[in-house]
Write an enzyme that holds these catalytic residues in place. Structure first.
Site, short mmCIF file in Angstrom:
data_model
loop_
_atom_site.label_atom_id
_atom_site.label_comp_id
_atom_site.label_asym_id
_atom_site.label_seq_id
_atom_site.Cartn_x
_atom_site.Cartn_y
_atom_site.Cartn_z
N ASP A 16 -3.14 -7.12 -4.42
CA ASP A 16 -4.24 -7.49 -3.54
C ASP A 16 -4.98 -6.21 -3.13
OD1 ASP A 16 -2.69 -6.23 -1.57
OD2 ASP A 16 -2.03 -8.11 -0.66
N CYS A 17 -5.94 -6.32 -2.24
CA CYS A 17 -6.74 -5.14 -1.87
C CYS A 17 -5.92 -4.08 -1.13
CB CYS A 17 -7.96 -5.56 -1.05
SG CYS A 17 -7.55 -6.32 0.53
#
Length: 132
Positions: A16-17
């Site tokens: 994910d980020c």
């Protein structure tokens, strides 16, 4: 039963980020390990040839216990073992580790099905023997 070892790395597309492995990616890591286990156990019979012969393996159920987060650039190892083979299915235990740490532990049941998906097919004896 014999244990198969599959090594890979966590890439940006797996995270994910925040650089943490997205939860569904563990299923990909486990699938890749089972595929490579089959390829190593039966080098003359890849999944495509089995499919063309009318046989596929489909996941019937998965239990996954997330232990610790995997992180971007981690080198991970997936340990896979055939736990049980039945007439039409097999159960694999898998653990995804970073070093000595378990990141996720899975139990995966796969069914042996005809390629058209309409009926269960006997799990080939040669597959069970090769994975055991």
């Amino acid at each position: 039963m014999r244990e198969f070892i599959y090594r890979t790395r966590v890439y940006y597309s797996d995270t994910d980020c925040g650089g943490i492995v997205y939860h569904a990616k563990y299923l990909d890591f486990a699938e890749h390990a089972r595929t490579e286990m089959l390829r190593q156990a039966l080098p003359d019979k890849c999944q495509r040839e089995m499919r063309d012969g009318g046989l596929i393996f489909v996941v019937k159920s998965i239990s996954i216990d997330y232990k610790k987060p995997g992180l971007l650039d981690d080198e991970i190892v997936v340990y896979t073992k055939l736990e049980k083979a039945e007439r039409f299915s097999a159960v694999f235990s898998q653990s995804i580790r970073r070093g000595d740490e378990d990141l996720a532990v899975l139990s995966v049941k796969v069914a042996s099905v005809s390629f058209d998906g309409k009926k269960l097919t006997l799990l080939p004896k040669e597959v069970v023997e090769a994975l055991s």
